[in-house]
Enzyme design. Structure first.
Site: not given
Ligand code: XMP
Length: 536
Positions: A68, A95-96, A192, A194, A250, A392
Site C-alpha cells: 500500500g 511490502c507495506y 512483490h 504477485e 456476463d 472476466k
C-alpha cells in the site's frame, strides 16, 4: 489455535480452502487475487478495517496483507486488526503488509530518504525457510547463497524485526527483505511476489497458499458452476425472476446458469437504449433463438435515453443518468410482470471493484458501472448477482464449459453505457449512427484479416470536432473518429495494439469512403495507464 466458524453466506461454499487478502491500497492487489485464484484457491479482498465477524464468516485458511502507499511513520497509519494475530492461521505480509506487521508485533520500521528501491532488483536468501526453500535464480559466487530476482516498490524498511522472527533474506543494502516466524506461521517480504518481474513470485505465493496454509485446489470451473446453480436454486425456489440481459458474455452466462438452476422461471429483459452497436439486438436474438430457448422481451427506449442525455457532457454524469433510466425501465417491467420476486444481473467482480463498491476501504471510483448498486431496492424485488465474485476470464471459462461458442465467449466487452462513453461530450443520435457504421467497418476488417482474436478489445470513438478535408475540389469540415485497439490480460493495464500499417490504411480508406461526415481517422497509441481503455 482458534477454530473458525463456518458461517458463510457466499455462493462459494465449495471452496472450503480460501485466502483472505487484506487490502492496504496497493496497485497490485487485484493481481494478488488473480494469482491465488489461478492456484485453484478462492480468494477475496477486504478492507484493512475488516470486522471480526467478517473474518469468521469468510473462514480463511490464511491471510495475506497487501502492499500500500502508506507509511507506518504516518500519524494514522492503516493497521491490522489485533484479533487477526490471535486467529492462529498463517499470515503473509507483502511490502507495506510486512512493515505494518513488524511494527505491530514490536519491530521497527524506518522511512528511507536514500536507498529506496523501485523496480527490478535482487535479494539474497541467508536463512532457510519454508516460504523460500529450494528457490534460486542465481548463486552468489562468494557466499554460495541463493539470489532471487524481485520487484520492489518501497520507501520504508524494517530495521528491527519483531521478537521470535528470523531474517530470511536481505536486499543489496543488507536490509531485511524476507522475515519469518515459522512457529506462528507469520511471514513477510519487502518485494512483490504477485508481479511477474519477481521470477519466483508465483512459487512463493504457491508455497504460502498450498504448503503453509495447506489449501487444496478446489476453485475449479465445474465446482464453481455447481455451487452457483445450487445457490440460485436455494435462494430463488419457485419465485419468478427477471434478468437484465445485454447479450454480452456476463449476462449470457448468468442466463444459462439461471436456466440450469430454475428452468423456465425467468424472463430476460433486453433494453435498447439507442447506444448499442450496429444491429445488436437482432444479432443477439438470432443467436439465442438458434441456440437457446430463452424468453427475451425487447424493450425499445432509445428516445428516452437520448433525450435524457441532451446537453450532458460529463462522463460520470452520463453513466449516472443511464443507470437511473435503466432502473426506471426495469421498475416499469417489474410492475407489468407481477409477481416478480427477483431481479438478476450479470455483475462481475471487476465491475464492483471499479465502481468502488468492493469491501475494500479504498473506494477510489474509477468509473461507476451502472449495473452496480443501482437496482437494489426496486419495489421489494430482491437483487441477485450470481457471478459477482468472478473475474472476466473465470466467466469466460464458465461460458466455454456451458458450451457457448468461442466467438461469443471471446467477443470484445461492451460497456453498459454503450456508445455514450465513446462519443466525447454530448451524445446525439447522428453521432451514434456515424459511430455504429465506423465501428462495424473496423470490426469487420479485424475479423477478415484474422486479427480479431489477437487483440483484447477494439472499437471506434467519435470526436465532436470539425477538421478540414477535401472532397473533389471542395474544402469540407467534417468529423474525426479515432480507432482504439488494446492488448491486455486483465483490463487493469493495457498496451495499444501494434496493428499493421496496411490494415490501418485499409480501414481508414473504407471509413472515409463509406461513412458520410468523416474526413479524418486517427489511431490511439496510448497505453493504460495513464490512459484508460475507453476514452471517457
Ligand atoms: P477502462 O476504460 O476503465 O475500461 O480502462 C476497462 C474495461 O471496462 C469497460 N468499461 C465499462 N464497462 N460500464 C461497463 O460495463 C462502464 O461504465 C465501463 N467503463 C469501462 C471497458 O470497455 C473495458 O473493457
Amino acid at each position: 489455535m482458534v477454530a473458525l466458524s463456518n458461517k458463510i453466506d457466499h455462493n462459494i461454499k465449495c471452496s472450503d480452502h480460501r485466502i483472505l487478502v487484506i487490502d492496504f491500497g496497493s496497485q497490485y492487489t487485484q493481481l494478488l487475487l488473480r494469482r491465488i485464484r489461478e492456484l485453484g484457491v478462492y480468494s477475496e479482498l477486504f478492507s484493512w478495517n475488516i470486522s471480526e465477524s467478517q473474518i469468521y464468516s469468510f473462514n480463511p485458511s490464511g491471510i495475506i496483507l497487501s502492499g500500500g502507499p502508506h507509511s507506518v511513520a504516518d500519524l494514522h497509519f492503516p493497521s491490522i486488526p489485533e484479533f487477526v494475530f490471535q486467529l492462529g492461521i498463517p499470515i503473509f505480509g507483502i511490502c507495506y503488509g510486512m512493515q505494518v506487521m513488524s511494527k505491530q508485533l514490536g519491530g521497527e520500521v524506518k522511512h528511507l530518504t536514500t536507498q529506496r528501491e523501485f523496480g527490478r532488483t535482487r535479494i539474497t536468501l541467508v536463512t532457510e525457510s519454508i516460504l523460500t526453500s529450494d528457490m534460486c535464480d542465481y548463486v552468489d559466487d562468494i557466499t554460495g547463497h541463493s539470489v532471487l530476482d524481485v520487484w520492489m516498490s518501497h520507501g520504508d524498511i524494517v530495521t528491527t524485526i519483531p521478537q521470535d522472527f528470523t531474517v530470511i533474506g536481505i536486499n543489496k543494502y543488507q536490509q531485511v527483505a524476507v522475515m519469518a516466524n515459522e512457529d506462528r506461521r507469520l511471514y513477510g517480504v519487502q518485494f512483490h511476489p504477485e508481479v511477474t518481474h519477481t521470477k519466483k513470485g508465483k512459487n512463493i505465493l504457491e508455497r504460502f497458499v498450498m504448503r503453509i496454509c495447506s489449501c487444496k485446489s478446489s476453485w475449479k470451473i465445474a465446482n464453481i458452476i455447481d455451487n452457483i446453480v445450487m445457490d440460485i436454486r436455494m435462494k430463488v425456489g419457485n419465485d419468478k425472476v427477471i434478468l437484465g440481459f445485454s447479450g454480452g458474455i456476463d449476462s449470457l452466462v448468468t442466463a444459462l446458469l439461471l436456466r440450469r438452476a430454475v428452468g423456465c422461471q425467468f424472463i430476460c429483459i433486453f433494453v435498447d437504449n439507442g447506444l448499442l452497436l450496429h444491429r445488436e439486438f437482432d444479432r443477439i436474438k438470432d443467436f439465442c433463438d438458434k441456440n437457446y430457448d430463452l424468453k427475451i422481451i425487447y424493450v425499445s427506449k432509445e428516445q428516452l435515453f437520448l433525450d435524457a442525455l441532451i446537453g450532458i457532457i460529463d462522463p460520470e454524469e452520463k453513466r449516472k443518468i443511464i443507470g437511473k433510466i435503466f432502473t426506471e425501465v426495469f421498475e416499469e417491467q417489474i410492475r407489468n410482470l407481477v409477481p416478480i420476486k427477483w431481479l438478476v444481473q450479470g455483475t462481475i467482480y471487476s465491475d464492483i471493484i471499479e465502481s468502488g463498491m468492493s469491501l475494500s476501504y479504498f473506494k477510489n471510483v474509477i468509473k461507476s458501472h451502472h449495473n452496480v448498486g443501482c437496482f437494489s431496492g426496486i419495489m421489494n424485488v430482491k437483487l441477485l448477482e450470481p457471478i459477482r465474485n468472478l473475474f472476466k476470464d473465470e466467466v469466460r471459462s464458465i461460458g466455454l464449459e456451458l458450451g457457448i461458442p468461442r466467438s461469443i465467449v471471446y467477443r470484445y466487452p461492451f460497456p453498459g453505457p454503450g456508445l455514450a462513453i465513446r462519443i466525447l461530450g454530448e451524445v446525439k443520435r447522428e453521432y451514434c449512427d456515424i459511430l455504429r457504421k465506423v465501428d462495424f467497418i473496423f470490426i469487420e476488417e479485424l475479423k477478415r484479416d484474422n486479427l480479431y482474436y489477437n487483440i483484447s478489445q477494439a472499437f471506434a470513438v467519435f470526436l465532436p470536432i470539425h477538421s478540414v478535408g477535401i472532397q473533389g475540389d471542395l474544402r469540407k469540415y467534417e468529423w474525426v473518429v479515432s480507432l482504439r485497439a488494446v492488448e491486455t490480460i486483465d483490463f487493469m493495464t493495457a498496451r495499444w495494439a501494434y496493428l499493421p500499417y496496411e490494415f490501418l490504411n485499409k480501414v481508414s480508406n473504407r471509413i472515409v469512403n463509406e461513412v458520410e461526415g468523416i474526413s479524418r481517422v486517427v489511431y490511439d497509441i496510448s497505453s493504460k495507464p495513464p490512459a484508460t481503455i475507453e476514452w471517457e
